[in-house]
Design a protein around this motif. Structure first.
Motif, PDB file in Angstrom:
ATOM      1  N   LEU A  86       0.828  -1.209   0.000  1.00  0.00           N
ATOM      2  CA  LEU A  86       0.000   0.000   0.000  1.00  0.00           C
ATOM      3  C   LEU A  86       0.860   1.257   0.000  1.00  0.00           C
ATOM      4  O   LEU A  86       0.621   2.193  -0.772  1.00  0.00           O
ATOM      5  CB  LEU A  86      -0.926  -0.002   1.212  1.00  0.00           C
ATOM      6  N   GLN A  87       1.870   1.282   0.857  1.00  0.00           N
ATOM      7  CA  GLN A  87       2.743   2.451   0.929  1.00  0.00           C
ATOM      8  C   GLN A  87       3.606   2.590  -0.318  1.00  0.00           C
ATOM      9  O   GLN A  87       3.803   3.701  -0.837  1.00  0.00           O
ATOM     10  CB  GLN A  87       3.639   2.364   2.169  1.00  0.00           C
ATOM     11  N   LEU A  88       4.120   1.472  -0.804  1.00  0.00           N
ATOM     12  CA  LEU A  88       5.013   1.516  -1.949  1.00  0.00           C
ATOM     13  C   LEU A  88       4.292   1.952  -3.219  1.00  0.00           C
ATOM     14  O   LEU A  88       4.778   2.806  -3.971  1.00  0.00           O
ATOM     15  CB  LEU A  88       5.662   0.147  -2.157  1.00  0.00           C
ATOM     16  N   LYS A  89       3.120   1.380  -3.464  1.00  0.00           N
ATOM     17  CA  LYS A  89       2.379   1.731  -4.676  1.00  0.00           C
ATOM     18  C   LYS A  89       1.920   3.185  -4.648  1.00  0.00           C
ATOM     19  O   LYS A  89       1.867   3.852  -5.687  1.00  0.00           O
ATOM     20  CB  LYS A  89       1.189   0.786  -4.846  1.00  0.00           C
ATOM     21  N   GLU A  90       1.584   3.667  -3.456  1.00  0.00           N
ATOM     22  CA  GLU A  90       1.203   5.077  -3.330  1.00  0.00           C
ATOM     23  C   GLU A  90       2.354   5.992  -3.726  1.00  0.00           C
ATOM     24  O   GLU A  90       2.143   7.100  -4.244  1.00  0.00           O
ATOM     25  CB  GLU A  90       0.769   5.367  -1.898  1.00  0.00           C
ATOM     26  N   ALA A  91       3.585   5.518  -3.510  1.00  0.00           N
ATOM     27  CA  ALA A  91       4.771   6.293  -3.869  1.00  0.00           C
ATOM     28  C   ALA A  91       5.250   5.978  -5.282  1.00  0.00           C
ATOM     29  O   ALA A  91       6.307   6.467  -5.705  1.00  0.00           O
ATOM     30  CB  ALA A  91       5.885   6.017  -2.879  1.00  0.00           C
ATOM     31  N   GLY A  92       4.501   5.165  -6.013  1.00  0.00           N
ATOM     32  CA  GLY A  92       4.872   4.835  -7.389  1.00  0.00           C
ATOM     33  C   GLY A  92       5.941   3.762  -7.495  1.00  0.00           C
ATOM     34  O   GLY A  92       6.577   3.621  -8.545  1.00  0.00           O
TER      35      GLY A  92
END
Length: 257
Positions: free
Chosen positions: A177-183
């Motif tokens: 979740l955190q990684l995908k939000e940061a691209g």
């Protein structure tokens, strides 16, 4: 206070693992066999000897090596394989609750092995770091302690702290979740070599492109004296426990997909 079903399931899994893993599982077989001796002597003797045999196998280096070999088949990370990665994910491995010399809690030795290698990769690559590990019993989250250790002991400051996970599946889900939000979609995943198959599968299931960065092989022989390679030790006992734990985890993963 609301009833936390996920926390109940977490502790139920811990209880099941306690029963089916050594040293308790072989001892339970021996105890069951001894209790049956009067009524069903042959069955009782069979169970008791089965427990003894399992205990011996799980500390016998060749047997432990057979368990570990498929788990630790992933080779050392090569620079070419790391190209294109956008972040480093370091998974927690537990903490030491009583560490007065550090002011309370701190990460345990297993987590330190992962942190050390993750910090090295971060310095070499310049990639940002995510640390992942929660606090099932409500104390300080492991990821917070991991961040502290990375900064104070290794001079690396993580960009992301995932502090809500309770197991490997949570590590993957909440980190993604955190990684995908940061691209971020391609990551170097740092964990113990024997844990890598299960961890890689969980992160891949979350849609991330995973480059394995294993560390701390348990199946390698530290001693060059091959006369000692067949002798059980506390190290092979722990490696046997870890290997069986991972095999059970992989079975649970496949059954739950």
């Amino acid at each position: 206070m609301p009833f936390d079903t996920s926390l109940l399931l977490f502790w139920l899994k811990k209880l099941v693992a306690l029963v089916v893993l050594p040293p308790l599982m072989p001892l339970l077989l021996v105890a069951a066999g001894l209790l049956l001796l009067r009524r069903r002597r042959r069955l009782g003797l069979g169970l008791a000897w089965l427990g003894v045999a399992l205990q011996l196998l799980l500390v016998f280096p060749p047997a432990v090596g057979l368990l570990l070999a498929p788990l630790e088949a992933q080779p050392v990370l090569q620079p070419a394989a790391a190209r294109g990665a956008q972040a480093i994910v370091i998974l927690g491995a537990g903490k030491r609750d009583h560490a007065p010399e550090f002011g309370g809690e701190t990460v345990n030795r297993l987590a330190l092995e992962r942190l050390r290698y993750g910090a090295r990769l971060a310095r070499e690559s310049g990639l940002p770091v995510l640390v992942s590990g929660g606090a099932p019993t409500g104390e300080q989250p492991e990821a917070v302690l991991m961040r502290q250790s990375l900064i104070e002991d290794f001079g690396v400051t993580p960009r992301w702290v995932e502090a809500g996970s309770r197991d490997t599946r949570d590590n993957a889900r909440l980190s993604a979740l955190q990684l995908k939000e940061a691209g971020v979609h391609r990551v170097l995943l740092v964990t113990h070599a024997a844990h890598m198959p299960r961890a890689r599968a969980e992160f891949a299931a979350q849609g991330l492109d995973v480059v394995p960065a294993p560390t701390a092989w348990l199946g390698s022989h530290e001693s060059q004296d091959h006369r000692l390679a067949l002798l059980p030790s506390q190290n092979t006992a722990y490696a046997g426990w870890y290997a069986l734990h991972e095999w059970l985890g992989l079975i649970a993963y496949r059954l739950s997909r």
